[in-house]
Design a protein around this motif. Structure first.
Motif, PDB file in Angstrom:
ATOM      1  N   ILE A  45       0.833  -1.202   0.000  1.00 12.94           N
ATOM      2  CA  ILE A  45       0.000   0.000   0.000  1.00 12.94           C
ATOM      3  C   ILE A  45       0.870   1.256   0.000  1.00 12.94           C
ATOM      4  N   TYR A  46       1.874   1.256   0.867  1.00 11.92           N
ATOM      5  CA  TYR A  46       2.755   2.420   0.935  1.00 11.92           C
ATOM      6  C   TYR A  46       3.521   2.593  -0.374  1.00 11.92           C
ATOM      7  N   PHE A  47       4.021   1.481  -0.890  1.00 19.37           N
ATOM      8  CA  PHE A  47       4.806   1.518  -2.121  1.00 19.37           C
ATOM      9  C   PHE A  47       3.959   2.028  -3.278  1.00 19.37           C
ATOM     10  N   GLY A  48       2.725   1.493  -3.398  1.00 20.51           N
ATOM     11  CA  GLY A  48       1.853   1.912  -4.484  1.00 20.51           C
ATOM     12  C   GLY A  48       1.470   3.378  -4.399  1.00 20.51           C
ATOM     13  N   SER A  49       1.119   3.835  -3.204  1.00 20.27           N
ATOM     14  CA  SER A  49       0.732   5.239  -3.037  1.00 20.27           C
ATOM     15  C   SER A  49       1.925   6.163  -3.249  1.00 20.27           C
ATOM     16  N   PHE A  50       3.119   5.705  -2.810  1.00 22.95           N
ATOM     17  CA  PHE A  50       4.318   6.504  -3.013  1.00 22.95           C
ATOM     18  C   PHE A  50       4.626   6.676  -4.496  1.00 22.95           C
ATOM     19  N   ILE A  51       4.565   5.565  -5.237  1.00 25.53           N
ATOM     20  CA  ILE A  51       4.862   5.623  -6.668  1.00 25.53           C
ATOM     21  C   ILE A  51       3.864   6.511  -7.394  1.00 25.53           C
ATOM     22  N   THR A  52       2.589   6.353  -7.047  1.00 23.57           N
ATOM     23  CA  THR A  52       1.541   7.155  -7.692  1.00 23.57           C
ATOM     24  C   THR A  52       1.730   8.637  -7.390  1.00 23.57           C
ATOM     25  N   HIS A  53       1.989   8.948  -6.118  1.00 21.52           N
ATOM     26  CA  HIS A  53       2.180  10.339  -5.713  1.00 21.52           C
ATOM     27  C   HIS A  53       3.446  10.930  -6.322  1.00 21.52           C
ATOM     28  N   PRO A 159      -0.438   1.557 -13.199  1.00 23.62           N
ATOM     29  CA  PRO A 159      -1.028   0.524 -12.324  1.00 23.62           C
ATOM     30  C   PRO A 159      -0.478  -0.877 -12.607  1.00 23.62           C
ATOM     31  N   ILE A 160      -0.246  -1.190 -13.883  1.00 28.37           N
ATOM     32  CA  ILE A 160       0.300  -2.503 -14.228  1.00 28.37           C
ATOM     33  C   ILE A 160       1.719  -2.647 -13.694  1.00 28.37           C
TER      34      ILE A 160
END
Length: 257
Positions: A45-53, A159-160
């Motif tokens: 979750i942290y990794f995904g939100s960090f990358i997106t942000h 996302p992929i």
């Protein structure tokens, strides 16, 4: 007992863990898969939100704030003074072709960072460091403009890309867990000999699989709160060994198996 009840009881009951030794290997392996899936949730979750942000900030930084650079033959070359550090709220962007910064330096200086180093592309998120050598990328030289164009067109596949990275994290967690369990099971053979318990390696392997539950869940909670634990590896191994010892001790001496 289903694997979710086993998860709960494995947190506090060596006596229950001792009874799991006679179940099938398939159920134990399924348990390990489930446990490792739980452990990577906070990091994912942290990794995904960090990358997106971070993505839009990096795109803007590459287009407007970074000097010209080129990646050729697996090495970065940059025009201007090095290293360059750009602060972006909760993370930093590093650009350094001098070799002064290593991936370990980046991860120790920041809990969130993206770095273009002399030979490696580095992402630090949630305490996890992902390092990719330029040598595994295209042999075609990559310039600042090339990277800016790639970032501009990469929104749709982000996302992929995150899903693939999370999958790789999960596979790594599984491999690490199976290695740890196998080593603990070997130690369990020595423990059962000293306690006079009639257990084989397949039994100590199953006990070891459940003995890692408490440290795994504990560090998952710490990861969720972004709390560092000193000597985490030592604490994890020590806790698992204590639970394994207590579980083997719960088996009656020379019990029929």
């Amino acid at each position: 007992m289903n694997i979710f009840k086993q998860l709960i009881t494995s947190l506090y009951s060596p006596k229950d863990i001792a009874t799991f030794r006679n179940q099938g290997f398939g159920k134990t392996i399924l348990y390990v898969f489930m446990l490792m899936l739980l452990t990577i949730i906070p990091t994912s979750i942290y990794f995904g939100s960090f990358i997106t942000h971070a993505f839009q900030s990096v795109e803007q930084a590459v287009a407007n704030e970074m000097p010209s650079f080129q990646i050729k033959n697996g090495e970065l070359s940059v025009k201007g003074k090095q290293p360059l550090v750009l602060d972006k709220d909760t993370f930093q962007i590093y650009l350094d072709d001098s070799g002064k910064l290593s991936p370990d330096d980046v991860s120790s200086q920041s809990n969130g960072a993206i770095a273009l180093l002399q030979h490696d592309f580095v992402i630090v998120a949630g305490g996890e460091t992902q390092t990719t050598p330029y040598s595994v990328l295209s042999s075609t030289p990559i310039t600042k403009d090339d990277l800016a164009n790639v970032l501009k067109s990469a929104d749709s596949i982000l996302p992929i890309a995150i899903a693939i990275l999370v999958l790789l994290m999960y596979i790594f967690a599984l491999v690490t867990a199976f290695i740890k369990i196998s080593i603990l099971a070997l130690i369990g053979i020595a423990i059962k000999g000293s306690l006079g318990r009639n257990l084989s390696y397949r039994h100590t392997w199953k006990l070891a699989a459940y003995s890692i539950t408490l440290p795994a869940i504990f560090f998952t909670i710490m990861e969720a709160f972004q709390t560092a634990v000193p000597f985490s590896t030592l604490v994890s191994w020590f806790t698992a060994l204590i639970i394994l010892y207590l579980s083997i001790k719960e088996v009656r001496s020379y019990e029929e198996i």
